[in-house]
Design an enzyme around this catalytic site. Structure first.
Site, PDB file in Angstrom:
ATOM      1  N   GLU A  66      -6.051   0.898   8.924  1.00  0.00           N
ATOM      2  CA  GLU A  66      -5.644  -0.506   8.902  1.00  0.00           C
ATOM      3  C   GLU A  66      -4.492  -0.796   9.859  1.00  0.00           C
ATOM      4  OE1 GLU A  66      -6.278   1.289   6.234  1.00  0.00           O
ATOM      5  OE2 GLU A  66      -7.623   0.196   4.900  1.00  0.00           O
ATOM      6  N   PHE A 128      -6.597  -0.466 -10.365  1.00  0.00           N
ATOM      7  CA  PHE A 128      -6.942   0.419  -9.257  1.00  0.00           C
ATOM      8  C   PHE A 128      -6.789  -0.327  -7.928  1.00  0.00           C
ATOM      9  CE2 PHE A 128     -10.254   2.131  -6.354  1.00  0.00           C
ATOM     10  CZ  PHE A 128      -9.637   3.340  -6.119  1.00  0.00           C
ATOM     11  N   GLN A 129      -6.122   0.282  -6.994  1.00  0.00           N
ATOM     12  CA  GLN A 129      -5.840  -0.294  -5.672  1.00  0.00           C
ATOM     13  C   GLN A 129      -5.106  -1.633  -5.771  1.00  0.00           C
ATOM     14  OE1 GLN A 129      -9.417  -0.020  -3.158  1.00  0.00           O
ATOM     15  NE2 GLN A 129      -8.688   2.014  -2.534  1.00  0.00           N
ATOM     16  N   LYS A 178     -10.210 -10.934  -5.865  1.00  0.00           N
ATOM     17  CA  LYS A 178     -11.663 -10.803  -5.775  1.00  0.00           C
ATOM     18  C   LYS A 178     -12.377 -11.910  -6.547  1.00  0.00           C
ATOM     19  CE  LYS A 178     -15.187  -7.197  -5.716  1.00  0.00           C
ATOM     20  NZ  LYS A 178     -15.507  -5.793  -6.035  1.00  0.00           N
ATOM     21  N   MET A 495      11.999  10.695  24.736  1.00  0.00           N
ATOM     22  CA  MET A 495      13.200   9.892  24.566  1.00  0.00           C
ATOM     23  C   MET A 495      14.136  10.517  23.525  1.00  0.00           C
ATOM     24  SD  MET A 495      14.575   7.339  25.982  1.00  0.00           S
ATOM     25  CE  MET A 495      13.635   5.960  26.630  1.00  0.00           C
TER      26      MET A 495
END
Lengths: 597, 186
Positions: A66, A128-129, A178, A495
């Site tokens: 993502e 969940f999630q 949802k 760097m």
């Protein structure tokens, strides 16, 4: 909730249809003119993915992580000027997007991120999630919404696009449970929305007139421009060019603003700041009029604040009032859109007779030419190893004039790219400026190539940065995106290594890249082309081979391992205390500067 | 907004005080923020203060316009003039903020706070507490044989003074609302 009355005013007749929330999402994106969405499916966005499956207007690009989706959307947005769109699931999908959101916030990039959420009746139950997505992303978005009512969904998405693209652009996030996706509601079209968020675009005419008067009198003027010019659109860059060329004033730019004024332009000083050019920083230090256009006096630019351009009158044009006087106190503050303000400056300046103090400005330009003679980008050439600067000089020479877009990762290679590549137009340069996100460039290059299928898209990378989002190789292959990954491989976190050399007694803690993959084999494993180059004599041919290959390429350019990036303003020092080469580096950063980053 | 009798604020137009005199002395300012009353709006305002390291001395919030869904947040904060200007500008860029008013700058403001104080004691101390409450025009809103709950309204300094006096007399608990403020005049 926003005020219903103002929000849906006179929209009742127009484009109101009953449909599911999931369908509304797709319809709203279509109505916003979206052609590409970067995303990754999951449980909480399945209804929306179902709707995507059932249509052909919007192309969905399946990323491999993502974070890659958000950076790709940033690349898309920066190279087109249109908002980038991301669709990810709840919980880990949303948390993985956080780095990209923060990156877009700091660089003022318009993106709209849609996240799935667990159904409203499960919110707060540690489902969940489930994650508190609006809570987590509140400080890293320009604005965000949790939509709990399907009837509000379309209006919220349209408002999201408006907020992301108006005023100072930035990322917005819309969290969609949802059950809201499944439920049926009334769709509202974009024209029915009237938002309270209306940042002003026109600058104050009195302040603009004062700036024009200062332009007429200035003896040692300098334009200091930034990403705000790019964000204001191509018209703003055009006006900037007109103003610079008409006045004959020198111009420098931040990392974010490269391309607004062409690198081949007569008055171009090069980038300024920590790794900016000597002539640019000296001009900033010694000027008597500094005209900041769409930049924000970032700490990479100012160096030591109490020694920052001590003799100048400062004007600052910015659409965000909070940028003004935040770091540096200015004398002429102008709140407004860069394009609008530049138009007014030109109008007033012309109507007053196009005056400048030409004699003094000529003297000033002569002084600047003296500084140019320092040739601050000089490096020690080598016949045995490829110097990273040389690699970029050759890349520039062999790609100049092409329809070219450049992305970068973060580190030494990024600064060298900014120094050695020339940008002639805006929206051609995608780099993570404010947040400094390693792993930005590769997914960004995918977003750019999606928007410009025929163009040459090159990601100048370091090997360590590149590995941070290398999984997107799969995306590049899947969509046949011929992105060129030009990796300056010094087997070091260059760097970090440079700072450890300067600041930490050459104790190189954890700053080398151990156990690197064979990049050629890696490319082949994904189905791409790999090219290895380690001899300066082979470099041109190898670059040409990369350019001629019709497909993604990983170019493993083995470069000098201990090269430092100069010029450099050490932390806690002023613009006129630049380091130009290795000989000057011993013990330059004192205790006060050592705590700075 | 007109229902609230607020003048159009400096922050909704050009005139943020963009030319402040930059003193290093911390000042106390009372800022009124008109926000859309949507979920999380208070978190946005508070998150701004914590995220950028600004002080909050007190903060009150309630919906003031039910039809327009607008809430008014009154924040008392301290900072140098530069910090105060930044606070106002940063508040102004929150999308759900409609208007920002610095009441300390825009004119003289009436500031009031409500407090409730529980004082526990008997005998002379109890009598003295009641006498002082009368002087401060505090009301008794609850009473037992050995306790009072006083309700007092006033400027924060007045409540401080009253609380100081009650402390030796058996002050057991105090609840304060924080400041609500309006500009004087029209």
């Amino acid at each position: 909730m926003l005020n219903e009355k103002t929000h849906v005013a006179n929209g009742a007749k127009q484009m109101t249809r009953e449909m599911t929330g999931a369908k509304m999402v797709v319809q709203a994106l279509k109505d916003q003119g979206v052609d590409t969405v970067f995303g990754y499916p999951g449980g909480a966005v399945l209804p929306i993915y179902d709707e995507i499956f059932l249509q052909n207007d919007i192309r969905h690009i399946l990323v491999r992580h993502e974070q890659g989706a958000v950076h790709a959307a940033e690349g898309y947005a920066r190279s087109t000027g249109k908002p980038g769109v991301v669709l990810v699931t709840s919980g880990p999908g949303a948390t993985n997007a956080v780095t990209g959101l923060t990156d877009a916030l700091l660089d003022s990039i318009p993106i709209v991120v849609l996240t799935g959420q667990v159904p409203t009746f499960m919110i707060g139950s540690d489902a969940f999630q489930e994650a508190d997505t609006v809570g987590i992303t509140r400080p890293c978005t320009k604005h965000n919404w949790l939509v709990k009512d399907t009837d509000r969904l379309a209006a919220t998405i349209h408002e999201g696009f408006h907020v992301a693209t108006s005023g100072r652009p930035g990322p917005v996030l819309i969290d969609i449970p949802k059950d809201v996706q499944f439920a049926t509601g009334t769709y509202t079209g974009p024209k029915a929305i009237t938002s309270h968020y209306q940042p002003r675009l026109k600058g104050d005419m009195e302040e603009i007139t004062e700036l024009v008067a200062a332009i007429e009198k200035a003896k040692r003027p300098v334009f200091y421009t930034g990403g705000g010019v790019i964000n204001s659109g191509p018209g703003a860059s055009q006006l900037l060019r007109e103003l610079v060329d008409a006045t004959g004033f020198p111009i420098t730019s931040t990392l974010m603003g490269l391309g607004a004024y062409p690198a081949s332009g007569k008055h171009w000083l090069g980038m300024l700041g920590m790794h900016g050019l000597y002539e640019a920083n000296m001009a900033m230090h010694d000027c008597d009029l500094m005209i900041n256009i769409g930049a924000r006096f970032d700490d990479r630019i100012t160096g030591r604040i109490d020694a920052f351009s001590p003799k100048s009158k400062k004007a600052h044009i910015d659409i965000d009032p909070s940028s003004i006087n935040k770091v540096i106190r200015v004398d002429i503050p102008i709140v407004g859109d860069v394009g609008h303000v530049l138009e007014d400056i030109l109008k007033i300046w012309k109507s007053r007779g196009r005056k400048t103090n030409a004699e003094a400005v000529a003297k000033w330009n002569a002084q600047i030419d003296e500084w140019r003679k320092v040739k601050c980008l000089t490096y020690k050439p080598s016949e045995k190893t490829i110097k990273p600067q040389y690699a970029l000089e050759r890349l520039e020479a062999l790609t100049k004039g092409r329809d070219r877009y450049i992305c970068t990762e973060v580190g030494q290679h990024q600064m060298w790219a900014a120094q050695f590549l020339g940008f002639e137009d805006p929206n051609r340069w995608m780099t993570s400026g404010g947040l400094g996100t390693m792993g930005y460039g590769f997914p960004a290059s995918i977003g750019v190539q999606m928007a410009h299928p025929e163009a040459l898209v090159i990601n100048v990378a370091g090997e360590a940065s590149w590995l941070m989002n290398m999984q997107e190789m799969g995306t590049a292959i899947q969509y046949r995106l011929p992105v060129k990954q030009f990796i300056l491989n010094n087997e070091r976190l260059g760097m970090v290594r440079q700072w450890q050399e300067l600041l930490h007694g050459e104790r190189y803690s954890q700053s080398w890249s151990e156990a690197l993959p064979d990049f050629v084999k890696l490319a082949e494993a994904f189905g791409a082309k790999g090219i290895l180059c380690k001899d300066p004599a082979d470099l041109d041919d190898a670059i040409m081979e990369m350019l001629e290959y019709d497909g993604p390429v990983i170019f493993d350019c083995l470069v000098e391992k201990h090269e430092n990036c100069f010029p450099m303003i050490p932390s806690g020092k002023a613009h006129n205390e630049m380091l130009l080469g290795d000989a000057e580096t011993q013990g330059v950063i004192q205790a006060g500067g050592a705590v700075l980053v | 907004m007109s229902a609230l009798h607020l003048k159009k604020g400096s922050t909704s137009h050009s005139a943020y005080n963009l030319r402040p005199t930059f003193s290093d002395v911390a000042e106390r300012h009372t800022i009124a923020v008109l926000v859309e009353n949507e979920p999380g709006v208070l978190a946005r305002v508070i998150g701004l203060f914590s995220g950028r390291g600004y002080n909050i001395e007190s903060l009150t919030v309630a919906e003031v316009d039910h039809t327009g869904h607008l809430s008014r947040i009154t924040i008392v904060t301290t900072g140098t003039p530069q910090v105060i200007e930044q606070i106002k500008a940063q508040l102004g860029r929150i999308v759900s903020v409609r208007d920002v008013h610095d009441l300390t700058v825009e004119g003289r403001a009436v500031e009031r706070e409500l407090a409730m104080l529980k004082v526990v004691g008997a005998g002379d101390k109890r009598v003295e507490a009641l006498r002082l409450a009368d002087i401060f025009r505090a009301n008794v809103v609850d009473s037992t044989l050995n306790s009072f709950v006083f309700e007092i309204t006033g400027a924060p300094e007045k409540i401080d003074a009253f609380a100081d006096l009650m402390r030796p007399l058996g002050l057991a608990e105090i609840a304060r609302t924080g400041v609500a403020a309006l500009l004087r005049g029209d």
